[in-house]
Design an enzyme around this catalytic site. Structure first.
Site, PDB file in Angstrom:
ATOM      1  N   GLY A   5       0.825  -1.215   0.000  1.00  0.00           N
ATOM      2  CA  GLY A   5       0.000   0.000   0.000  1.00  0.00           C
ATOM      3  C   GLY A   5       0.850   1.251   0.000  1.00  0.00           C
ATOM      4  O   GLY A   5       0.537   2.235   0.683  1.00  0.00           O
ATOM      5  N   ALA A   6       1.922   1.220  -0.794  1.00  0.00           N
ATOM      6  CA  ALA A   6       2.865   2.357  -0.791  1.00  0.00           C
ATOM      7  C   ALA A   6       2.554   3.357  -1.900  1.00  0.00           C
ATOM      8  O   ALA A   6       3.384   4.187  -2.233  1.00  0.00           O
ATOM      9  CB  ALA A   6       4.296   1.843  -0.912  1.00  0.00           C
ATOM     10  N   VAL A  63      -3.397  -7.258  -1.804  1.00  0.00           N
ATOM     11  CA  VAL A  63      -3.292  -8.169  -0.657  1.00  0.00           C
ATOM     12  C   VAL A  63      -4.432  -9.197  -0.623  1.00  0.00           C
ATOM     13  O   VAL A  63      -4.300 -10.236   0.023  1.00  0.00           O
ATOM     14  CB  VAL A  63      -3.185  -7.416   0.694  1.00  0.00           C
ATOM     15  N   ASN A  95       1.401  -2.341   5.422  1.00  0.00           N
ATOM     16  CA  ASN A  95       0.751  -1.033   5.593  1.00  0.00           C
ATOM     17  C   ASN A  95      -0.640  -0.974   4.966  1.00  0.00           C
ATOM     18  O   ASN A  95      -1.509  -0.249   5.441  1.00  0.00           O
ATOM     19  CB  ASN A  95       1.666   0.034   4.968  1.00  0.00           C
ATOM     20  N   TYR A 111     -13.247  -1.672  11.033  1.00  0.00           N
ATOM     21  CA  TYR A 111     -11.849  -1.219  11.099  1.00  0.00           C
ATOM     22  C   TYR A 111     -11.230  -1.584  12.452  1.00  0.00           C
ATOM     23  O   TYR A 111     -10.184  -2.234  12.516  1.00  0.00           O
ATOM     24  CB  TYR A 111     -11.801   0.285  10.866  1.00  0.00           C
ATOM     25  N   ALA A 124     -12.140  -3.688  14.855  1.00  0.00           N
ATOM     26  CA  ALA A 124     -12.051  -5.116  15.189  1.00  0.00           C
ATOM     27  C   ALA A 124     -11.003  -5.814  14.320  1.00  0.00           C
ATOM     28  O   ALA A 124     -10.266  -6.693  14.793  1.00  0.00           O
ATOM     29  CB  ALA A 124     -13.420  -5.783  15.007  1.00  0.00           C
ATOM     30  N   LYS A 176      -8.315  -4.441  13.122  1.00  0.00           N
ATOM     31  CA  LYS A 176      -6.979  -4.035  13.604  1.00  0.00           C
ATOM     32  C   LYS A 176      -6.662  -4.705  14.956  1.00  0.00           C
ATOM     33  O   LYS A 176      -5.498  -4.975  15.250  1.00  0.00           O
ATOM     34  CB  LYS A 176      -6.874  -2.518  13.694  1.00  0.00           C
TER      35      LYS A 176
HETATM   36  N1  LIG Z   1      -4.155   7.911   8.513  1.00  0.00           N
HETATM   37  C1  LIG Z   1      -4.379   7.659   9.777  1.00  0.00           C
HETATM   38  O1  LIG Z   1      -4.812   8.552  10.544  1.00  0.00           O
HETATM   39  C2  LIG Z   1      -4.096   6.302  10.363  1.00  0.00           C
HETATM   40  C3  LIG Z   1      -4.215   6.145  11.763  1.00  0.00           C
HETATM   41  C4  LIG Z   1      -3.934   4.900  12.316  1.00  0.00           C
HETATM   42  C5  LIG Z   1      -3.520   3.866  11.506  1.00  0.00           C
HETATM   43  N2  LIG Z   1      -3.412   4.032  10.147  1.00  0.00           N
HETATM   44  C6  LIG Z   1      -2.966   2.904   9.334  1.00  0.00           C
HETATM   45  O2  LIG Z   1      -1.868   3.288   8.516  1.00  0.00           O
HETATM   46  C7  LIG Z   1      -1.898   2.567   7.279  1.00  0.00           C
HETATM   47  C8  LIG Z   1      -1.877   3.533   6.106  1.00  0.00           C
HETATM   48  O3  LIG Z   1      -2.993   4.398   6.215  1.00  0.00           O
HETATM   49  P1  LIG Z   1      -3.185   5.681   5.282  1.00  0.00           P
HETATM   50  O4  LIG Z   1      -3.830   6.709   6.114  1.00  0.00           O
HETATM   51  O5  LIG Z   1      -1.941   5.992   4.559  1.00  0.00           O
HETATM   52  O6  LIG Z   1      -4.306   5.118   4.263  1.00  0.00           O
HETATM   53  P2  LIG Z   1      -4.613   5.477   2.740  1.00  0.00           P
HETATM   54  O7  LIG Z   1      -4.118   6.836   2.424  1.00  0.00           O
HETATM   55  O8  LIG Z   1      -6.031   5.127   2.520  1.00  0.00           O
HETATM   56  O9  LIG Z   1      -3.670   4.435   1.949  1.00  0.00           O
HETATM   57  C9  LIG Z   1      -3.917   3.059   2.066  1.00  0.00           C
HETATM   58  C10 LIG Z   1      -3.012   2.316   1.147  1.00  0.00           C
HETATM   59  O10 LIG Z   1      -3.394   0.922   1.200  1.00  0.00           O
HETATM   60  C11 LIG Z   1      -3.618   0.478  -0.109  1.00  0.00           C
HETATM   61  N3  LIG Z   1      -4.578  -0.639  -0.176  1.00  0.00           N
HETATM   62  C12 LIG Z   1      -5.853  -0.668   0.240  1.00  0.00           C
HETATM   63  N4  LIG Z   1      -6.411  -1.858  -0.035  1.00  0.00           N
HETATM   64  C13 LIG Z   1      -5.450  -2.597  -0.632  1.00  0.00           C
HETATM   65  C14 LIG Z   1      -5.407  -3.900  -1.164  1.00  0.00           C
HETATM   66  N5  LIG Z   1      -6.480  -4.694  -1.146  1.00  0.00           N
HETATM   67  N6  LIG Z   1      -4.253  -4.354  -1.681  1.00  0.00           N
HETATM   68  C15 LIG Z   1      -3.156  -3.552  -1.719  1.00  0.00           C
HETATM   69  N7  LIG Z   1      -3.143  -2.305  -1.265  1.00  0.00           N
HETATM   70  C16 LIG Z   1      -4.276  -1.823  -0.735  1.00  0.00           C
HETATM   71  C17 LIG Z   1      -4.109   1.695  -0.867  1.00  0.00           C
HETATM   72  O11 LIG Z   1      -3.966   1.468  -2.255  1.00  0.00           O
HETATM   73  P3  LIG Z   1      -4.729   2.400  -3.333  1.00  0.00           P
HETATM   74  O12 LIG Z   1      -3.869   3.617  -3.460  1.00  0.00           O
HETATM   75  O13 LIG Z   1      -4.740   1.535  -4.555  1.00  0.00           O
HETATM   76  O14 LIG Z   1      -6.082   2.691  -2.787  1.00  0.00           O
HETATM   77  C18 LIG Z   1      -3.161   2.739  -0.315  1.00  0.00           C
HETATM   78  O15 LIG Z   1      -1.906   2.667  -0.953  1.00  0.00           O
HETATM   79  C19 LIG Z   1      -3.159   1.698   7.334  1.00  0.00           C
HETATM   80  O16 LIG Z   1      -2.820   0.403   7.768  1.00  0.00           O
HETATM   81  C20 LIG Z   1      -4.021   2.395   8.358  1.00  0.00           C
HETATM   82  O17 LIG Z   1      -4.943   1.523   8.968  1.00  0.00           O
HETATM   83  C21 LIG Z   1      -3.697   5.232   9.560  1.00  0.00           C
END
Ligand SMILES: NC(=O)c1ccc[n+]([C@@H]2O[C@H](COP(=O)([O-])OP(=O)(O)OC[C@H]3O[C@@H](n4cnc5c(N)ncnc54)[C@H](OP(=O)(O)O)[C@@H]3O)[C@@H](O)[C@H]2O)c1
Length: 242
Positions: free
Chosen positions: A11-12, A62, A88, A165, A167, A169
């Protein structure tokens, strides 16, 4: 086999994952950018390469274990091993809501990507991680996974009603602990990272933290010394309760 360390970030293509990739590049690592859309992963590779980082794109959806297996095959052929896996990729499922109302389909989608997808990707990469000298696995989690925080009515976390989300996590946390137990004897440290609420598509663009601040938590856990913790959940300020 290359001397440089090699990291795969799933998810980069945007948000915190893209920033984790950038920070590993700054450390001089070879960065394998995982994306479900190869073209978008390649665009991130171009950005990194412009900064002098050695990077490559792989397609990792994934929810399709075959893509992880193929990515593992390519990494093996190209680099011979993997030093760090950052799981990620994740979603907040569409329609997520309180337990009393959330559609079961939304729960299923959350678990599919956030838990099953994470485990499948990890299984595909494990043989490569075992070939590294000091491999590390970091799973992106959240304060919303903490039973202690969500269970405290005074905590802000108790008012966030995303069952699918939260549950899923919490399940990621259990997978983290169990994998840490399995890999302890091999010296592979496995931890969960809470990046804090960061400004991304998922976190909301008015969130208080930058993706760079969130990414730094994961990068720190991915570069722990041999006597570092394993099987724990950490945020910027330190260890969080389960
Ligand atoms: N942002 C926050 O406040 C926050 C807080 C706590 C934890 N987190 C955790 O941090 C991590 C990153 O979050 P983020 O805020 O950067 O989220 P984001 O901007 O929505 O990015 C999520 C990434 O995951 C990818 N993804 C989603 N479903 C996928 C799949 N089936 N296969 C492969 N890739 C997939 C997305 O790909 P696409 O670009 O193709 O959609 C994107 O690259 C997550 O695990 C999230 O739960 C985030």
């Amino acid at each position: 086999m290359t001397q440089q360390k090699v990291v795969l970030v799933t998810g980069a293509t945007k948000g915190i994952g893209r920033e984790i990739a950038r920070q590993f590049g700054e450390l001089g690592w070879i960065v394998v950018v995982g994306g479900r859309d190869l073209g978008r992963a390649e665009a991130v590779v171009k950005e990194l390469a412009a900064d002098g980082v050695e990077a490559a794109a792989v397609r990792v959806e994934v929810n399709d274990a075959q893509t992880s297996k193929e990515a593992a095959g390519w990494i093996e052929q190209t680099y011979g091993r993997l030093d760090v896996l950052v799981n990620n990729a994740a979603i907040i499922p569409d329609g997520d809501g309180p337990v009393s109302e959330v559609p079961v389909e939304a729960l299923r989608a959350g678990f599919e990507t956030n838990v099953l997808g994470l485990v499948a990707t990890t299984q595909a990469m494990l043989p490569l991680l075992r070939r590294a000298e000091r491999a590390r696995v970091v799973n992106l989690s959240t304060e919303l996974s903490s039973l202690t925080r969500v269970g405290d009515p005074e905590s802000r976390m108790s008012s966030v009603l995303t069952t699918g989300y939260n549950a899923s996590k919490a399940a990621v946390n259990m997978v983290t602990v169990m994998l840490a137990n399995e890999l302890r004897a091999d010296g592979i440290l496995v931890n969960a990272a809470d990046p804090g609420n960061c400004a991304t598509d998922m976190g909301g663009w008015d969130a208080p933290r930058t993706p760079a601040q969130g990414a730094a938590v994961a990068v720190r856990l991915a570069t722990l010394p041999a006597d570092g913790p394993t099987g724990q959940l950490h945020a910027e300020e330190g260890r969080l309760p389960w």
